[in-house]
Design a protein around this motif. Structure first.
Motif, PDB file in Angstrom:
ATOM      1  N   ALA A 147      57.345  31.906  47.854  1.00 33.32           N
ATOM      2  CA  ALA A 147      57.193  33.578  47.246  1.00 33.32           C
ATOM      3  C   ALA A 147      57.419  33.518  45.855  1.00 33.32           C
ATOM      4  N   GLY A 148      58.394  32.964  45.193  1.00 37.69           N
ATOM      5  CA  GLY A 148      58.464  32.985  43.938  1.00 37.69           C
ATOM      6  C   GLY A 148      57.313  32.227  43.259  1.00 37.69           C
ATOM      7  N   SER A 149      56.740  31.074  43.702  1.00 40.22           N
ATOM      8  CA  SER A 149      55.391  30.501  43.011  1.00 40.22           C
ATOM      9  C   SER A 149      54.537  31.556  43.043  1.00 40.22           C
ATOM     10  N   PHE A 150      54.345  32.321  44.069  1.00 37.57           N
ATOM     11  CA  PHE A 150      52.975  33.085  44.246  1.00 37.57           C
ATOM     12  C   PHE A 150      53.124  34.187  43.228  1.00 37.57           C
ATOM     13  N   LEU A 151      54.192  34.823  43.102  1.00 34.33           N
ATOM     14  CA  LEU A 151      54.545  35.908  42.294  1.00 34.33           C
ATOM     15  C   LEU A 151      54.464  35.384  40.752  1.00 34.33           C
ATOM     16  N   LEU A 152      54.797  34.228  40.528  1.00 37.41           N
ATOM     17  CA  LEU A 152      54.842  33.610  39.228  1.00 37.41           C
ATOM     18  C   LEU A 152      53.532  33.327  38.794  1.00 37.41           C
ATOM     19  N   LEU A 153      52.677  32.958  39.849  1.00 40.03           N
ATOM     20  CA  LEU A 153      51.358  32.296  39.536  1.00 40.03           C
ATOM     21  C   LEU A 153      50.455  33.787  39.239  1.00 40.03           C
ATOM     22  N   ASN A 154      50.752  34.827  40.117  1.00 40.81           N
ATOM     23  CA  ASN A 154      50.246  36.238  39.740  1.00 40.81           C
ATOM     24  C   ASN A 154      50.410  36.629  38.468  1.00 40.81           C
ATOM     25  N   ALA A 155      51.678  36.668  37.892  1.00 40.54           N
ATOM     26  CA  ALA A 155      52.099  36.945  36.640  1.00 40.54           C
ATOM     27  C   ALA A 155      51.503  36.122  35.598  1.00 40.54           C
ATOM     28  N   SER A 156      51.187  34.804  35.887  1.00 39.63           N
ATOM     29  CA  SER A 156      50.408  34.005  34.753  1.00 39.63           C
ATOM     30  C   SER A 156      48.989  34.558  34.659  1.00 39.63           C
ATOM     31  N   LEU A 157      48.338  34.684  35.731  1.00 39.30           N
ATOM     32  CA  LEU A 157      46.972  35.125  35.826  1.00 39.30           C
ATOM     33  C   LEU A 157      46.890  36.723  35.046  1.00 39.30           C
ATOM     34  N   PHE A 158      47.734  37.551  35.576  1.00 40.20           N
ATOM     35  CA  PHE A 158      47.565  38.815  34.818  1.00 40.20           C
ATOM     36  C   PHE A 158      48.047  38.837  33.404  1.00 40.20           C
ATOM     37  N   LEU A 159      49.009  38.009  33.022  1.00 35.67           N
ATOM     38  CA  LEU A 159      49.180  37.605  31.600  1.00 35.67           C
ATOM     39  C   LEU A 159      48.220  37.208  30.788  1.00 35.67           C
ATOM     40  N   MET A 160      47.295  36.235  31.555  1.00 32.54           N
ATOM     41  CA  MET A 160      46.375  35.991  30.629  1.00 32.54           C
ATOM     42  C   MET A 160      45.274  37.059  30.530  1.00 32.54           C
ATOM     43  N   HIS A 161      45.021  38.001  31.440  1.00 32.34           N
ATOM     44  CA  HIS A 161      44.152  38.964  31.306  1.00 32.34           C
ATOM     45  C   HIS A 161      44.751  40.052  30.294  1.00 32.34           C
ATOM     46  N   PHE A 162      46.031  40.199  30.277  1.00 32.20           N
ATOM     47  CA  PHE A 162      46.433  40.976  28.994  1.00 32.20           C
ATOM     48  C   PHE A 162      46.296  40.415  27.820  1.00 32.20           C
ATOM     49  N   ILE A 163      46.463  39.309  27.556  1.00 34.14           N
ATOM     50  CA  ILE A 163      46.252  38.719  26.272  1.00 34.14           C
ATOM     51  C   ILE A 163      44.951  38.631  25.999  1.00 34.14           C
ATOM     52  N   TYR A 164      43.780  38.696  26.865  1.00 37.75           N
ATOM     53  CA  TYR A 164      42.222  39.012  26.613  1.00 37.75           C
ATOM     54  C   TYR A 164      42.209  40.100  25.998  1.00 37.75           C
ATOM     55  N   ASN A 165      42.640  41.020  26.754  1.00 35.48           N
ATOM     56  CA  ASN A 165      42.368  42.585  26.421  1.00 35.48           C
ATOM     57  C   ASN A 165      43.137  43.040  25.212  1.00 35.48           C
ATOM     58  N   ARG A 166      44.494  42.552  24.792  1.00 37.35           N
ATOM     59  CA  ARG A 166      45.188  42.913  23.883  1.00 37.35           C
ATOM     60  C   ARG A 166      44.604  42.467  22.494  1.00 37.35           C
ATOM     61  N   ASN A 167      43.841  40.967  22.617  1.00 31.85           N
ATOM     62  CA  ASN A 167      43.363  40.413  21.370  1.00 31.85           C
ATOM     63  C   ASN A 167      42.088  40.710  21.115  1.00 31.85           C
ATOM     64  N   ASN A 168      41.453  41.318  21.879  1.00 30.82           N
ATOM     65  CA  ASN A 168      40.026  41.765  21.954  1.00 30.82           C
ATOM     66  C   ASN A 168      39.020  40.432  22.113  1.00 30.82           C
ATOM     67  N   LEU A 169      39.708  39.852  22.974  1.00 27.51           N
ATOM     68  CA  LEU A 169      38.733  38.437  23.182  1.00 27.51           C
ATOM     69  C   LEU A 169      37.841  38.682  24.359  1.00 27.51           C
ATOM     70  N   VAL A 170      37.922  39.653  24.908  1.00 26.03           N
ATOM     71  CA  VAL A 170      36.673  40.197  25.905  1.00 26.03           C
ATOM     72  C   VAL A 170      36.439  41.621  25.844  1.00 26.03           C
ATOM     73  N   LYS A 171      35.602  42.096  26.378  1.00 29.30           N
ATOM     74  CA  LYS A 171      35.453  43.664  26.435  1.00 29.30           C
ATOM     75  C   LYS A 171      36.258  44.067  27.624  1.00 29.30           C
ATOM     76  N   ASP A 172      36.205  45.415  27.904  1.00 27.24           N
ATOM     77  CA  ASP A 172      37.032  46.083  28.891  1.00 27.24           C
ATOM     78  C   ASP A 172      36.748  45.823  30.146  1.00 27.24           C
ATOM     79  N   ASN A 173      36.786  44.835  30.645  1.00 27.07           N
ATOM     80  CA  ASN A 173      36.525  44.158  31.975  1.00 27.07           C
ATOM     81  C   ASN A 173      37.411  43.093  32.586  1.00 27.07           C
ATOM     82  N   MET A 174      37.313  42.939  33.729  1.00 28.22           N
ATOM     83  CA  MET A 174      38.167  41.882  34.516  1.00 28.22           C
ATOM     84  C   MET A 174      37.449  40.513  35.023  1.00 28.22           C
ATOM     85  N   PHE A 175      36.357  40.323  34.044  1.00 29.67           N
ATOM     86  CA  PHE A 175      35.669  38.914  34.699  1.00 29.67           C
ATOM     87  C   PHE A 175      36.458  37.811  34.407  1.00 29.67           C
TER      88      PHE A 175
END
Length: 310
Positions: free
Chosen positions: A46-74
């Motif tokens: 359960a901890g591994s699953f939550l941490l994996l989700n946190a990693s994926l959504f953190l990646m998305h946060f970094i993409y958007n915060r640094n304008n590396l992608v447009k406002d999407n979730m591709f």
């Protein structure tokens, strides 16, 4: 359908990815993992699953915060698909921990383009990478990324070159201190696990693994080609970030080929740069039916490979 769902960043998209990842995570644990499930292993998974989700959504946060992608979730969608392509990540808690720490380190290094708190960001990234290496020893190779950033972005201050060594001394001292107190033998076993052989025969004897790697290699080539084609239109700051992304990809490849026993979960270290490149490639496609066909085709192929690995 896929394009219409993920072309904007919406709260429902997070829920969709979370639920589907939970389904495929649970399916993998049920059909592919033979370890008996008890309370302790259940908490670990359960901890591994939550941490994996946190990693994926953190990646998305970094993409958007640094304008590396447009406002999407591709980008988040690609990261999710890559997890299905390499489902061994679902049963590799040590690599998930290392991945989470490495993504945090990448965030600090990318933030250096602001030229603010340079020493603090360099130190933070070094410490995060070194802690990640305690979970997966080859993560330490990402220190090369720190030296690269120092050389090309902050070399005007020679004190910056000392920061990785200071971080190494501090993290190493703390690790040795705990080892002396608890005498677990973990640090010594970690050091002994370092080897430079790559078992090609293990891959050659696993046809599904071979085709999975070939498919992933095609994705990498396609995304890199698209990235190089559009490189001329980038700003100086954005180009500096892409140099970091390319180096992350190279180091991830080196880590993979250095493994004495192939573990496809290590491919997760390359998800961060590839998801950005894939998102940017999708953004450049103007015709909706081409986007939909491309995303649908990749999704179907990855789902097939996922079920073949169960």
């Amino acid at each position: 359908m896929i394009t219409s769902i993920f072309n904007k960043t919406r709260p429902i998209n997070y829920i969709i990815l979370f639920v589907f990842l939970l389904i495929f995570f649970t399916l993998y644990q049920s059909l592919a993992v033979t370890t008996p499930l008890n309370f302790i292993t259940g908490l670990q998974k359960a901890g591994s699953f939550l941490l994996l989700n946190a990693s994926l959504f953190l990646m998305h946060f970094i993409y958007n915060r640094n304008n590396l992608v447009k406002d999407n979730m591709f980008g988040a969608f690609f990261s999710f698909l890559f997890c299905l392509l390499f489902p061994e990540i679902f049963n590799s808690p040590h690599i998930i921990c290392a991945l989470f720490l490495l993504v945090l380190a990448f965030r600090r290094l990318i933030a250096l383009r602001s030229k603010l708190s340079i020493k603090q960001k360099l130190f933070d990234s070094c410490v995060l990478i070194l802690i990640a290496s305690l979970f997966y020893v080859w993560s330490a190779l990402f220190l090369l990324l720190v030296f690269f950033v120092i050389m090309f972005q902050t070399s005007f201050d020679f004190k910056n070159w000392l920061i990785p060594f200071i971080a190494l001394f501090i993290v190493g001292s703390i690790a040795i201190f705990f080892e002396m107190i608890f005498n677990t033998g973990y640090i010594f076993s970690l050091i002994e696990s370092v080897s430079f052989s790559f078992n090609l025969h293990a891959l050659a004897n696993q046809s599904v693994t071979f085709f999975v790697l070939c498919f992933y290699a095609l994705i990498i080539i396609l995304f890199l080609f698209s990235s190089f084609v559009t490189s001329g239109s980038r700003s100086v700051n954005r180009t500096a970030v892409y140099h970091i992304l390319y180096l992350i990809l190279i180091i991830s490849f080196i880590i993979f080929i250095c493994m004495p026993t192939p573990n496809l979960a290590v491919a997760s270290f390359s998800f961060f740069p590839l998801a950005i490149m894939g998102s940017n490639m999708i953004e450049k496609i103007e015709k909706a039916w081409i986007k939909e066909s491309f995303l649908g085709g990749i999704t179907v192929c990855i789902l097939i490979f996922y079920f073949l690995q169960l």
